[in-house]
Write a protein that holds these residues in place. Sequence first.
Motif, PDB file in Angstrom:
ATOM      1  N   ASN A  50      -5.467  -2.176 -14.870  1.00 46.83           N
ATOM      2  CA  ASN A  50      -5.085  -0.861 -15.363  1.00 46.83           C
ATOM      3  C   ASN A  50      -4.950   0.078 -14.468  1.00 46.83           C
ATOM      4  O   ASN A  50      -4.071   1.013 -14.407  1.00 46.83           O
ATOM      5  CB  ASN A  50      -5.815  -0.305 -16.651  1.00 46.83           C
ATOM      6  CG  ASN A  50      -5.523  -1.305 -17.807  1.00 46.83           C
ATOM      7  OD1 ASN A  50      -4.460  -1.729 -18.203  1.00 46.83           O
ATOM      8  ND2 ASN A  50      -6.468  -1.430 -18.722  1.00 46.83           N
ATOM      9  N   TRP A  51      -5.987   0.297 -13.344  1.00 48.40           N
ATOM     10  CA  TRP A  51      -6.273   0.956 -12.270  1.00 48.40           C
ATOM     11  C   TRP A  51      -5.098   0.883 -11.379  1.00 48.40           C
ATOM     12  O   TRP A  51      -4.338   1.780 -10.882  1.00 48.40           O
ATOM     13  CB  TRP A  51      -7.628   0.925 -11.635  1.00 48.40           C
ATOM     14  CG  TRP A  51      -7.977   2.079 -10.708  1.00 48.40           C
ATOM     15  CD1 TRP A  51      -8.655   3.095 -11.189  1.00 48.40           C
ATOM     16  CD2 TRP A  51      -7.585   2.196  -9.425  1.00 48.40           C
ATOM     17  NE1 TRP A  51      -8.827   3.977  -9.776  1.00 48.40           N
ATOM     18  CE2 TRP A  51      -8.209   3.440  -8.928  1.00 48.40           C
ATOM     19  CE3 TRP A  51      -6.888   1.444  -8.348  1.00 48.40           C
ATOM     20  CZ2 TRP A  51      -8.101   3.778  -7.753  1.00 48.40           C
ATOM     21  CZ3 TRP A  51      -6.913   1.709  -7.251  1.00 48.40           C
ATOM     22  CH2 TRP A  51      -7.468   2.771  -6.671  1.00 48.40           C
ATOM     23  N   LEU A  52      -4.668  -0.410 -11.081  1.00 49.52           N
ATOM     24  CA  LEU A  52      -3.809  -0.714 -10.115  1.00 49.52           C
ATOM     25  C   LEU A  52      -2.170  -0.090 -10.775  1.00 49.52           C
ATOM     26  O   LEU A  52      -1.434   0.179  -9.964  1.00 49.52           O
ATOM     27  CB  LEU A  52      -3.793  -2.077  -9.855  1.00 49.52           C
ATOM     28  CG  LEU A  52      -4.777  -2.857  -9.172  1.00 49.52           C
ATOM     29  CD1 LEU A  52      -4.646  -3.991  -8.705  1.00 49.52           C
ATOM     30  CD2 LEU A  52      -4.974  -2.033  -7.824  1.00 49.52           C
ATOM     31  N   ILE A  53      -2.101  -0.274 -12.046  1.00 53.89           N
ATOM     32  CA  ILE A  53      -0.854   0.293 -12.744  1.00 53.89           C
ATOM     33  C   ILE A  53      -0.769   1.665 -12.378  1.00 53.89           C
ATOM     34  O   ILE A  53       0.152   2.266 -12.201  1.00 53.89           O
ATOM     35  CB  ILE A  53      -0.704  -0.131 -13.961  1.00 53.89           C
ATOM     36  CG1 ILE A  53      -0.598  -1.819 -14.198  1.00 53.89           C
ATOM     37  CG2 ILE A  53       0.539   0.408 -14.655  1.00 53.89           C
ATOM     38  CD1 ILE A  53      -0.530  -2.189 -15.507  1.00 53.89           C
ATOM     39  N   GLU A  54      -1.767   2.533 -12.566  1.00 56.13           N
ATOM     40  CA  GLU A  54      -1.953   3.830 -12.413  1.00 56.13           C
ATOM     41  C   GLU A  54      -1.788   4.301 -10.929  1.00 56.13           C
ATOM     42  O   GLU A  54      -1.451   5.488 -10.623  1.00 56.13           O
ATOM     43  CB  GLU A  54      -2.927   4.325 -13.176  1.00 56.13           C
ATOM     44  CG  GLU A  54      -3.255   4.140 -14.718  1.00 56.13           C
ATOM     45  CD  GLU A  54      -4.383   4.366 -15.344  1.00 56.13           C
ATOM     46  OE1 GLU A  54      -5.396   4.651 -14.602  1.00 56.13           O
ATOM     47  OE2 GLU A  54      -4.563   4.290 -16.447  1.00 56.13           O
ATOM     48  N   HIS A  55      -2.255   3.557  -9.998  1.00 58.24           N
ATOM     49  CA  HIS A  55      -2.386   3.687  -8.590  1.00 58.24           C
ATOM     50  C   HIS A  55      -1.357   2.821  -7.774  1.00 58.24           C
ATOM     51  O   HIS A  55      -1.854   1.781  -6.986  1.00 58.24           O
ATOM     52  CB  HIS A  55      -3.598   3.761  -7.966  1.00 58.24           C
ATOM     53  CG  HIS A  55      -4.628   4.754  -8.706  1.00 58.24           C
ATOM     54  ND1 HIS A  55      -5.152   4.284 -10.091  1.00 58.24           N
ATOM     55  CD2 HIS A  55      -5.116   5.873  -8.335  1.00 58.24           C
ATOM     56  CE1 HIS A  55      -6.154   5.469 -10.284  1.00 58.24           C
ATOM     57  NE2 HIS A  55      -5.854   6.375  -9.426  1.00 58.24           N
ATOM     58  N   PRO A  56       0.075   3.019  -7.803  1.00 53.92           N
ATOM     59  CA  PRO A  56       1.148   1.962  -7.364  1.00 53.92           C
ATOM     60  C   PRO A  56       1.031   2.033  -5.714  1.00 53.92           C
ATOM     61  O   PRO A  56       1.234   1.115  -4.948  1.00 53.92           O
ATOM     62  CB  PRO A  56       2.324   2.495  -7.723  1.00 53.92           C
ATOM     63  CG  PRO A  56       2.021   3.833  -7.864  1.00 53.92           C
ATOM     64  CD  PRO A  56       0.694   4.056  -8.772  1.00 53.92           C
TER      65      PRO A  56
END
Length: 324
Positions: free
Chosen positions: A122-128
Amino acid sequence: MTRVIQISKVEETRLWRALSDSSDGDAKAIAPNVVLLCEEAADRMKAMYIYAPQYTLHDDRHLLRVTELMACVLGSELKRLNTVELALLVLSAFFHDQGMVPLETEIASIDQNESFRLFKDNWLIEHPNYGETASQMVSAHVNEGRRKALASRLAELDSAMLTDYLRSTHGRRSDEFIRSSYYSDRRLEVQGSNLSSILGKLCLSHTLQTEDLTPANGFRYDEQVGRFTVNLPFLAAVLRLADILDFDRDRTPEVLLKNIHFTSDVSIREWEKHRSVEGWAISDTRIRFTINCSHPAYESAARMYMDWIDTELTACHALCQNQP
């Protein structure tokens, strides 16, 4: 109350003195144990900087101020607390953020942790920008100097991801740490009952929604510890208010501000909004902060923080009003 809380050890706080000065035999017995346990907790929190280097201070000064701010919030209600309630409040001030310090074994195996893997996705989705940075680093068109800069940026993002994970789970992790580490510790015993379970639950409470602090969720108004009745929702309200009210420049000293390499605009705003506080007054009837900001962004962050305090005050008032 002046802006600076001049306290250097737990024995100087009003809550601990109320516990120590009590004529109750159980209070006399547990008071010195509380000191030892708080010293252990404060010493362990020193490692938090390793995992959250850009966070505002969560050292012994923060823990002591939270303890003293509890007395400010309580006012005359402090005199109505019994031995166990006093001990739990002091201990919760020192243990509520222990989940921000992971065990070395946890860090070594964190990539196998299902909770962390889900958080990371989820973090990687929010931090492209993480994926973009990683792609650039393996590109054949990037020179060695640029590759090193990208690797450094990825390391910073990895550190930020871990910090965010610890922050988002630290209430539960504090609860688990206390229960697993102190379940048989006799220093936490009152009349044969070990307080680790109820202390862990109290520390967990400061990361939950106020409306969830109900008997149905295990937060009872009449928790029984030996002959003592503990009002857990009330203690939870005191902890969360004292924690959020530790809002001044003492948590962001100039010497540290100049030596921290900030990579997050959010971290900078967090530090600067605390540094903008020039004075405050806190009692059981009044809360007031005087703030002088050097930039509109810092004023906006400070005003948002004030709104958060107002929201918590309203929620805690409703929680206390609904008690039987």
